[in-house]
Design a protein around this motif. Structure first.
Motif, PDB file in Angstrom:
ATOM      1  N   ARG A 131      -3.328   4.854 -12.499  1.00  0.00           N
ATOM      2  CA  ARG A 131      -4.251   6.194 -12.905  1.00  0.00           C
ATOM      3  C   ARG A 131      -6.028   5.569 -11.729  1.00  0.00           C
ATOM      4  NH1 ARG A 131      -5.165  10.425 -15.655  1.00  0.00           N
ATOM      5  NH2 ARG A 131      -3.285  11.242 -16.648  1.00  0.00           N
ATOM      6  N   SER A 132      -5.575   3.858 -11.779  1.00  0.00           N
ATOM      7  CA  SER A 132      -7.608   2.996 -11.441  1.00  0.00           C
ATOM      8  C   SER A 132      -5.981   1.751 -10.747  1.00  0.00           C
ATOM      9  CB  SER A 132      -8.127   3.196 -12.568  1.00  0.00           C
ATOM     10  OG  SER A 132      -8.876   1.795 -12.269  1.00  0.00           O
ATOM     11  N   PHE A 133      -6.634   1.082  -9.402  1.00  0.00           N
ATOM     12  CA  PHE A 133      -6.109   0.404  -9.350  1.00  0.00           C
ATOM     13  C   PHE A 133      -6.957  -1.240 -10.115  1.00  0.00           C
ATOM     14  CE2 PHE A 133      -3.860   2.852  -5.862  1.00  0.00           C
ATOM     15  CZ  PHE A 133      -2.997   2.508  -6.820  1.00  0.00           C
ATOM     16  N   ARG A 134      -8.098  -0.224  -9.910  1.00  0.00           N
ATOM     17  CA  ARG A 134      -9.028  -0.950 -10.574  1.00  0.00           C
ATOM     18  C   ARG A 134      -9.185  -1.460 -11.312  1.00  0.00           C
ATOM     19  NH1 ARG A 134     -14.264  -0.010 -13.564  1.00  0.00           N
ATOM     20  NH2 ARG A 134     -13.233   2.162 -12.359  1.00  0.00           N
ATOM     21  N   ASP A 135      -8.828  -0.505 -12.390  1.00  0.00           N
ATOM     22  CA  ASP A 135      -8.420  -1.108 -14.312  1.00  0.00           C
ATOM     23  C   ASP A 135      -6.481  -2.367 -14.470  1.00  0.00           C
ATOM     24  OD1 ASP A 135     -10.143  -0.026 -14.545  1.00  0.00           O
ATOM     25  OD2 ASP A 135      -9.764   1.872 -15.710  1.00  0.00           O
ATOM     26  N   MET A 136      -6.174  -2.041 -12.939  1.00  0.00           N
ATOM     27  CA  MET A 136      -4.876  -2.878 -12.578  1.00  0.00           C
ATOM     28  C   MET A 136      -5.732  -4.281 -11.972  1.00  0.00           C
ATOM     29  SD  MET A 136      -2.563  -0.128 -11.584  1.00  0.00           S
ATOM     30  CE  MET A 136      -1.099  -1.725 -11.095  1.00  0.00           C
ATOM     31  N   GLY A 137      -6.821  -4.610 -12.139  1.00  0.00           N
ATOM     32  CA  GLY A 137      -7.269  -6.065 -11.448  1.00  0.00           C
ATOM     33  C   GLY A 137      -7.853  -5.735 -10.119  1.00  0.00           C
ATOM     34  N   MET A 138      -7.599  -5.077  -9.317  1.00  0.00           N
ATOM     35  CA  MET A 138      -7.142  -4.913  -8.294  1.00  0.00           C
ATOM     36  C   MET A 138      -8.830  -4.152  -7.867  1.00  0.00           C
ATOM     37  SD  MET A 138      -4.414  -6.096  -7.179  1.00  0.00           S
ATOM     38  CE  MET A 138      -4.624  -5.418  -5.413  1.00  0.00           C
ATOM     39  N   SER A 139     -10.036  -4.331  -8.371  1.00  0.00           N
ATOM     40  CA  SER A 139     -11.282  -4.385  -8.508  1.00  0.00           C
ATOM     41  C   SER A 139     -11.844  -4.310  -7.053  1.00  0.00           C
ATOM     42  CB  SER A 139     -12.388  -4.790  -9.174  1.00  0.00           C
ATOM     43  OG  SER A 139     -13.852  -4.749  -8.726  1.00  0.00           O
ATOM     44  N   GLY A 140     -11.956  -3.837  -5.753  1.00  0.00           N
ATOM     45  CA  GLY A 140     -12.895  -4.171  -5.254  1.00  0.00           C
ATOM     46  C   GLY A 140     -11.715  -4.364  -3.986  1.00  0.00           C
ATOM     47  N   THR A 141     -10.746  -3.286  -4.166  1.00  0.00           N
ATOM     48  CA  THR A 141      -9.476  -3.802  -2.642  1.00  0.00           C
ATOM     49  C   THR A 141      -9.542  -2.264  -2.839  1.00  0.00           C
ATOM     50  OG1 THR A 141      -8.154  -5.696  -4.274  1.00  0.00           O
ATOM     51  CG2 THR A 141      -7.158  -4.497  -1.842  1.00  0.00           C
ATOM     52  N   ARG A 142      -8.827  -1.923  -1.462  1.00  0.00           N
ATOM     53  CA  ARG A 142      -8.571   0.035  -1.204  1.00  0.00           C
ATOM     54  C   ARG A 142      -7.690  -0.711   0.300  1.00  0.00           C
ATOM     55  NH1 ARG A 142     -13.926   1.090   3.063  1.00  0.00           N
ATOM     56  NH2 ARG A 142     -11.835   1.317   4.382  1.00  0.00           N
ATOM     57  N   PHE A 143      -6.977   0.205  -0.525  1.00  0.00           N
ATOM     58  CA  PHE A 143      -5.405   0.201   0.043  1.00  0.00           C
ATOM     59  C   PHE A 143      -5.148   1.235   0.675  1.00  0.00           C
ATOM     60  CE2 PHE A 143      -4.091  -0.984  -4.517  1.00  0.00           C
ATOM     61  CZ  PHE A 143      -3.962  -2.636  -3.928  1.00  0.00           C
ATOM     62  N   MET A 144      -4.651   0.548   2.144  1.00  0.00           N
ATOM     63  CA  MET A 144      -4.785   1.574   3.308  1.00  0.00           C
ATOM     64  C   MET A 144      -3.657   1.537   4.210  1.00  0.00           C
ATOM     65  SD  MET A 144      -8.169   1.965   3.482  1.00  0.00           S
ATOM     66  CE  MET A 144      -8.160   3.069   5.284  1.00  0.00           C
ATOM     67  N   SER A 145      -2.462   0.420   3.492  1.00  0.00           N
ATOM     68  CA  SER A 145      -1.441   1.409   4.208  1.00  0.00           C
ATOM     69  C   SER A 145      -0.335   0.938   3.030  1.00  0.00           C
ATOM     70  CB  SER A 145      -0.966   0.384   5.460  1.00  0.00           C
ATOM     71  OG  SER A 145      -1.140  -1.118   5.119  1.00  0.00           O
ATOM     72  N   MET A 146       1.230   2.066   3.419  1.00  0.00           N
ATOM     73  CA  MET A 146       1.973   1.552   2.595  1.00  0.00           C
ATOM     74  C   MET A 146       3.261   1.715   2.992  1.00  0.00           C
ATOM     75  SD  MET A 146      -0.901   4.386   2.074  1.00  0.00           S
ATOM     76  CE  MET A 146      -1.788   3.813   0.213  1.00  0.00           C
ATOM     77  N   ARG A 147       4.374   1.095   2.452  1.00  0.00           N
ATOM     78  CA  ARG A 147       5.197   0.505   2.425  1.00  0.00           C
ATOM     79  C   ARG A 147       7.101   1.012   1.365  1.00  0.00           C
ATOM     80  NH1 ARG A 147       6.631  -4.198   6.989  1.00  0.00           N
ATOM     81  NH2 ARG A 147       5.863  -2.895   7.589  1.00  0.00           N
ATOM     82  N   ARG A 148       7.570   1.435   1.890  1.00  0.00           N
ATOM     83  CA  ARG A 148       9.152   1.377   1.164  1.00  0.00           C
ATOM     84  C   ARG A 148       9.625   0.507   1.158  1.00  0.00           C
ATOM     85  NH1 ARG A 148      12.122   5.430   4.317  1.00  0.00           N
ATOM     86  NH2 ARG A 148      10.968   4.219   5.351  1.00  0.00           N
ATOM     87  N   ILE A 149       9.807  -0.214   0.099  1.00  0.00           N
ATOM     88  CA  ILE A 149      11.144  -1.292  -0.454  1.00  0.00           C
ATOM     89  C   ILE A 149      11.599  -1.212  -0.469  1.00  0.00           C
ATOM     90  CG2 ILE A 149      12.120  -2.485  -1.872  1.00  0.00           C
ATOM     91  CD1 ILE A 149       8.913  -3.145  -3.353  1.00  0.00           C
ATOM     92  N   THR A 150      12.830  -1.043   0.851  1.00  0.00           N
ATOM     93  CA  THR A 150      14.290  -0.050   1.719  1.00  0.00           C
ATOM     94  C   THR A 150      16.001  -1.087   0.939  1.00  0.00           C
ATOM     95  OG1 THR A 150      13.869  -1.112   3.303  1.00  0.00           O
ATOM     96  CG2 THR A 150      13.122   1.586   2.874  1.00  0.00           C
ATOM     97  N   ASP A 151      15.736  -1.745  -0.186  1.00  0.00           N
ATOM     98  CA  ASP A 151      16.558  -2.774  -0.355  1.00  0.00           C
ATOM     99  C   ASP A 151      17.091  -2.553  -1.808  1.00  0.00           C
ATOM    100  OD1 ASP A 151      16.580  -3.939   2.631  1.00  0.00           O
ATOM    101  OD2 ASP A 151      14.647  -5.233   1.917  1.00  0.00           O
ATOM    102  N   MET A 152      17.760  -2.906  -1.831  1.00  0.00           N
ATOM    103  CA  MET A 152      18.273  -3.254  -3.542  1.00  0.00           C
ATOM    104  C   MET A 152      18.756  -4.840  -3.822  1.00  0.00           C
ATOM    105  SD  MET A 152      18.895  -0.910  -5.140  1.00  0.00           S
ATOM    106  CE  MET A 152      20.582  -0.875  -6.185  1.00  0.00           C
ATOM    107  N   CYS A 153      17.016  -5.393  -5.030  1.00  0.00           N
ATOM    108  CA  CYS A 153      17.033  -6.517  -5.053  1.00  0.00           C
ATOM    109  C   CYS A 153      17.645  -7.473  -6.540  1.00  0.00           C
ATOM    110  CB  CYS A 153      15.739  -6.516  -5.309  1.00  0.00           C
ATOM    111  SG  CYS A 153      14.522  -6.797  -3.710  1.00  0.00           S
TER     112      CYS A 153
END
Length: 153
Positions: A131-153
């Motif tokens: 619900r809030s990246f800011r509340d997760m400790g990412m205040s001031g961070t804007r996310f501009m790209s996203m990538r799938r993790i396509t591997d089994m770890c």
């Protein structure tokens, strides 16, 4: 269990150090690291000791599965929204979104990056509501790209 091999020289040359678990400081094994090879699993590699500095997600191979995430321009799932099922290099270019402040990951695991083209600080997301990246400790961070993790770890 994963395995990664670090090399002192470029192109997988020179002395090596094999790692299969957390290691906060490799300086006792290698003078420097110029290349690495992931044999299995997935790893976060840092450019400074004690898990500090820039981080890099390292993987080997591909895993195909379902991926679905809905991103929102504002916190608490507000503002413009778009659904992703594949990697997105730049949300501004693709969706005309100036930022992503919350999301709902329905399927798959994802990495979110603060800059376009998968650069800058990143955050790992598994299925769930964010619900809030800011509340997760990412205040001031804007996310501009996203990538799938396509591997089994």
């Amino acid at each position: 269990m994963g395995k990664i091999i670090f090399y002192e020289e470029k192109n997988f040359q020179g002395r090596t150090y094999e790692c299969m678990s957390d290691c906060s400081d490799m300086s006792s094994y290698l003078n420097r690291c110029q290349s690495c090879r992931v044999e299995s699993g997935c790893f976060m590699v840092y450019d400074r000791t004690n898990f500090m500095g820039n981080q890099y997600y390292m993987r080997r191979g591909r895993h195909h599965g379902q991926f679905r995430m809905k991103i929102y321009e504002r916190e608490n799932f507000g503002g413009q929204s778009n659904e992703l099922m594949d990697d997105c290099e730049n949300i501004m270019e693709r969706y005309r979104m100036s930022e992503c402040m919350s999301c709902n990951v329905q399927d798959g695991h994802w990495l979110m990056y603060e800059q376009p083209n998968y650069r800058g600080k990143m955050m790992y997301l598994r299925p769930g509501e964010y619900r809030s990246f800011r509340d997760m400790g990412m205040s001031g961070t804007r996310f501009m790209s996203m990538r799938r993790i396509t591997d089994m770890c």
